[in-house]
Design a protein around this motif. Sequence first.
Motif, PDB file in Angstrom:
ATOM      1  N   SER A 212      -7.864   8.687  -3.255  1.00 20.59           N
ATOM      2  CA  SER A 212      -8.966   7.341  -3.555  1.00 20.59           C
ATOM      3  C   SER A 212      -9.829   7.852  -4.132  1.00 20.59           C
TER       4      SER A 212
ATOM      5  N   THR B  82       0.497   6.647 -12.739  1.00 21.49           N
ATOM      6  CA  THR B  82      -0.214   5.708 -12.028  1.00 21.49           C
ATOM      7  C   THR B  82      -0.964   4.914 -12.479  1.00 21.49           C
TER       8      THR B  82
ATOM      9  N   ALA C 108       1.224   7.250  -6.531  1.00 23.66           N
ATOM     10  CA  ALA C 108       0.042   8.127  -6.757  1.00 23.66           C
ATOM     11  C   ALA C 108       0.340   9.676  -6.245  1.00 23.66           C
TER      12      ALA C 108
ATOM     13  N   TYR D 209      -6.311  -2.432  -3.691  1.00 21.31           N
ATOM     14  CA  TYR D 209      -5.363  -2.872  -4.586  1.00 21.31           C
ATOM     15  C   TYR D 209      -4.247  -3.527  -3.869  1.00 21.31           C
TER      16      TYR D 209
ATOM     17  N   LEU E 204       2.227   1.651  -3.550  1.00 15.54           N
ATOM     18  CA  LEU E 204       0.975   2.403  -4.482  1.00 15.54           C
ATOM     19  C   LEU E 204       0.926   3.703  -4.233  1.00 15.54           C
ATOM     20  N   LEU E 205       0.685   4.063  -2.819  1.00 12.85           N
ATOM     21  CA  LEU E 205       0.316   5.520  -2.646  1.00 12.85           C
ATOM     22  C   LEU E 205       1.557   6.402  -2.894  1.00 12.85           C
TER      23      LEU E 205
ATOM     24  N   SER F  97       2.550   2.459   4.490  1.00 13.84           N
ATOM     25  CA  SER F  97       1.525   3.265   4.255  1.00 13.84           C
ATOM     26  C   SER F  97       1.461   4.165   5.401  1.00 13.84           C
TER      27      SER F  97
ATOM     28  N   PHE G 278      -7.179   2.223  -3.402  1.00 13.90           N
ATOM     29  CA  PHE G 278      -5.756   1.671  -3.190  1.00 13.90           C
ATOM     30  C   PHE G 278      -5.452   0.779  -1.859  1.00 13.90           C
TER      31      PHE G 278
ATOM     32  N   LEU H 260      -1.306   0.824 -12.213  1.00  9.51           N
ATOM     33  CA  LEU H 260      -2.234   0.078 -11.704  1.00  9.51           C
ATOM     34  C   LEU H 260      -2.697  -1.016 -12.937  1.00  9.51           C
TER      35      LEU H 260
ATOM     36  N   LEU I  77       1.013  -1.103  -0.024  1.00  6.92           N
ATOM     37  CA  LEU I  77      -0.101   0.107  -0.069  1.00  6.92           C
ATOM     38  C   LEU I  77       0.774   1.359  -0.073  1.00  6.92           C
TER      39      LEU I  77
END
Length: 346
Positions: free
Chosen positions: A322, A77, A27, A332, A23-24, A310, A329, A81, A20
């Motif tokens: 989000s 991003t 983004a 995901y 991914l964050l 995260s 996210f 994804l 997480l």
Amino acid sequence: METEKTYQIIGKDVIYNKALGALLGVAYGDSFGMPTSLWNPGMIKKNFPEGINELLPAPKGHVIHNGMVAGQVTDDTQQTLLLADQFIEEGKFTKEGTAKRLLEWAKKLNAFETLILGPSSLRALKMIDEGADIESTGKMGDTNGAAMKITPVGIVNPGDYDAVVRDVAEVCTPTHNTNIAIAGSSAIACAVSAGMAGKDIDGITEAFFYGAEKGMNLGNQWYGASVIKKSEWALNLIKSGKKEKEIWQDLYDYIGSGVAMPESAATALALVSMYHGNPLKTAHAAANMGGDCDTIGAIAGGIAGAYSGSGIFPENIVNQLSDVNKVDFKNYAFRITEKMFNHKKE
């Protein structure tokens, strides 16, 4: 180290947290740098005298991002994804799956008629759409479009750098099948992999250089600056003792922060090292430095997010990313984690 043993040692909760975070990180870095992307330092200073210090909308008339709102992500991003989706659905990365998803995404966004795509991806995807063999379509692709989306490969292979490089080569084949692009992308993905495995900043740096060295032996042999030499230089620049903004300027002037892979990979690594793996600070630096701000921010953010996890992201930021992008996210990260563990048992 075998990947399965790494999973067992790390555990699901930690993998989820770091996935997480990665991914964050992508983004956040992407959306933070979106307003100033493709601007030089002078343009940034003129339009934002106090700098970019929060998620902001794109300035009116921006050459690529006009009309985008605060917290909105770009193709960096979105393509990240796409790779996450591929792994969640297929349990692996393939050149065929990557080509199919990228082409469908490009057509959905009418990317062939806009400036969304970078030069390597645009050229390759047009060829794929016309029926060309994907083994040949990426033979000249040498830009950072390969690295901007590569974070999921590092996420799902924690501590297994050889597996990372193999998967990177698959992902790069359709659009960026050159040694330059594979080296830079492998370096970035290995750095993410190291962060996922709980390595410290030195360990992340070592993994970065391992990936760069291995990647240079793969793909179509192409011309370009050395990812390794550029990155070594970048790391030396941040140790100069100069003030923060002076270091940004040095990175911009000497290393570069444009679309060339050696520039992007080296500058991203330097920011991760300079800010000790803090994705909030790497995003801030990338946005205010100038150049391909959103992509540098996304690349550095993926590494730093995997390292920090995260928890470093304020909940209001997570919610904003989000809500604005209509992307869950957390879900995901959960699905990636479940697929990682369940897939190993199949």
